[in-house]
Write a protein that holds these residues in place. Structure first.
Motif, PDB file in Angstrom:
ATOM      1  N   PRO A 202      -5.425  -4.187  11.244  1.00  0.00           N
ATOM      2  CA  PRO A 202      -4.229  -3.091  11.183  1.00  0.00           C
ATOM      3  C   PRO A 202      -3.264  -3.277  10.060  1.00  0.00           C
ATOM      4  CG  PRO A 202      -3.762  -4.567  13.044  1.00  0.00           C
ATOM      5  CD  PRO A 202      -5.079  -5.120  12.404  1.00  0.00           C
ATOM      6  N   GLY A 203      -3.254  -4.248   9.500  1.00  0.00           N
ATOM      7  CA  GLY A 203      -2.198  -4.392   8.422  1.00  0.00           C
ATOM      8  C   GLY A 203      -0.786  -4.417   8.898  1.00  0.00           C
ATOM      9  N   ARG A 210      -9.782  -0.037  15.501  1.00  0.00           N
ATOM     10  CA  ARG A 210     -11.055  -0.214  15.272  1.00  0.00           C
ATOM     11  C   ARG A 210     -11.943   0.976  14.734  1.00  0.00           C
ATOM     12  NH1 ARG A 210     -11.627  -2.636  21.529  1.00  0.00           N
ATOM     13  NH2 ARG A 210     -10.294  -4.219  21.056  1.00  0.00           N
ATOM     14  N   CYS A 211     -13.058   0.671  14.164  1.00  0.00           N
ATOM     15  CA  CYS A 211     -13.968   1.726  13.799  1.00  0.00           C
ATOM     16  C   CYS A 211     -15.456   1.520  14.092  1.00  0.00           C
ATOM     17  CB  CYS A 211     -14.067   1.596  12.201  1.00  0.00           C
ATOM     18  SG  CYS A 211     -12.311   1.957  11.239  1.00  0.00           S
ATOM     19  N   GLY A 246     -11.677   3.109   6.975  1.00  0.00           N
ATOM     20  CA  GLY A 246     -10.573   2.155   7.097  1.00  0.00           C
ATOM     21  C   GLY A 246      -9.195   2.458   6.428  1.00  0.00           C
ATOM     22  N   ILE A 247      -9.587   2.636   5.127  1.00  0.00           N
ATOM     23  CA  ILE A 247      -8.555   2.722   4.313  1.00  0.00           C
ATOM     24  C   ILE A 247      -7.859   4.344   4.512  1.00  0.00           C
ATOM     25  CG2 ILE A 247      -8.009   3.316   1.755  1.00  0.00           C
ATOM     26  CD1 ILE A 247     -10.400   1.472   0.786  1.00  0.00           C
ATOM     27  N   LEU A 248      -8.620   5.356   4.685  1.00  0.00           N
ATOM     28  CA  LEU A 248      -8.172   6.730   5.191  1.00  0.00           C
ATOM     29  C   LEU A 248      -7.037   6.438   6.552  1.00  0.00           C
ATOM     30  CD1 LEU A 248     -10.922   9.064   4.135  1.00  0.00           C
ATOM     31  CD2 LEU A 248      -8.824   8.496   3.042  1.00  0.00           C
ATOM     32  N   THR A 249      -7.694   5.711   7.354  1.00  0.00           N
ATOM     33  CA  THR A 249      -7.067   5.486   8.577  1.00  0.00           C
ATOM     34  C   THR A 249      -5.580   4.889   8.324  1.00  0.00           C
ATOM     35  OG1 THR A 249      -8.978   5.377   9.760  1.00  0.00           O
ATOM     36  CG2 THR A 249      -7.020   4.566  10.955  1.00  0.00           C
ATOM     37  N   HIS A 250      -5.416   3.937   7.426  1.00  0.00           N
ATOM     38  CA  HIS A 250      -4.388   3.482   7.097  1.00  0.00           C
ATOM     39  C   HIS A 250      -3.257   4.293   6.484  1.00  0.00           C
ATOM     40  CE1 HIS A 250      -6.129  -0.628   7.604  1.00  0.00           C
ATOM     41  NE2 HIS A 250      -4.977  -0.999   7.810  1.00  0.00           N
TER      42      HIS A 250
END
Length: 260
Positions: A202-203, A210-211, A246-250
């Motif tokens: 999650p950074g 989760r993906c 995952g990058i777009l979710t961040h």
């Protein structure tokens, strides 16, 4: 009338007795108790050993002029500094553990979402079909919490205007983010065919992310979700790999979530 005769010498004897009443009393002396007798017990003088005496095995006669060393008193160790150190360590551990346990709660809750915020790589859209699909995704997040506030937002991919990104979520107090996120992913519509769920870092946002691989609009897609103690959300990325999703979710999470 007749009268009794006065005994001879009667009045004189009474006057002599009355004259002695004002005389000082004779001093009385109290005898002191006898002093205890002090007895002196003679201390025996040890002379030469008796005939036939033998020293114990291993005994050596000290050399002439030898004087025994003065007695050395062992200094008593102070235990109170160690007790204070132990108490301080226990208090620090207790306070530090309580702070580490409670910090995610007051950092992540309460939270709000600004759907009008700009997200890098995505453009917000008001497409009706995409909005309806995002509402169907939000049904997997509904609950009976009194403080729940749901939201939906749709985007178009900056690289491909034909791709629609669906985001649905809710703001509420969440005691177990991992459990709620896992349950929400498995409550998605069966037509999405969600499989191969993976944990994503999650950074700096914390919480859980989760993906999973999925199907949307008859093409491959990736479903990503995040949850913390204040927000839970799911996002559908058609035509995107797990790393890209995952990058777009961040980016979405860091742009629309606000900590109150």
């Amino acid at each position: 009338m007749g009268s009794a005769s006065v005994p001879p010498g009667g009045s004189r004897r009474r006057r002599q007795w009355e004259d002695t009443l004002d005389l000082p009393a004779a001093p009385r002396t109290v005898p002191l108790p006898p002093e205890p007798e002090i007895r002196y017990v003679p201390v025996p003088q040890y002379g030469p050993p008796p005939p036939g005496y033998r020293p114990p095995p291993g005994y050596r006669q000290p050399p002439p002029g030898y004087a025994p060393p003065p007695p050395q008193y062992r200094r008593r160790k102070r235990r109170w500094p160690w007790v204070l150190l132990l108490l301080f360590t226990l208090c620090a551990g207790c306070c530090g553990g309580s702070y580490a346990w409670a910090r995610p709660y007051w950092v992540q809750y309460p939270a709000s979402v600004q759907v009008e915020a700009t997200v890098p790589g995505l453009t917000r859209t008001t497409d009706t079909n995409a909005k309806k699909a995002a509402t169907d995704v939000q049904k997997a997040l509904t609950s009976d919490h009194l403080d729940e506030s749901g939201f939906t937002v749709t985007y178009t991919d900056a690289a491909n205007k034909q791709l629609r990104v669906l985001v649905a979520g809710a703001t509420r107090f969440i005691t177990d983010p991992a459990r709620d996120l896992e349950a929400s992913i498995h409550k998605l519509p069966a037509a999405m065919q969600v499989s191969d769920v993976r944990d994503i870092d999650p950074g700096p946002f914390g919480g859980e992310q989760r993906c999973a691989a999925a199907r949307y609009d008859n093409r491959s897609a990736t479903v990503c979700g995040w949850a913390d103690h204040g927000v839970i959300a799911l996002a559908v990325f058609p035509g995107k790999s797990l790393e890209q999703a995952g990058i777009l979710t961040h980016n979405i999470r860091g742009s629309i979530v606000r900590r109150d």
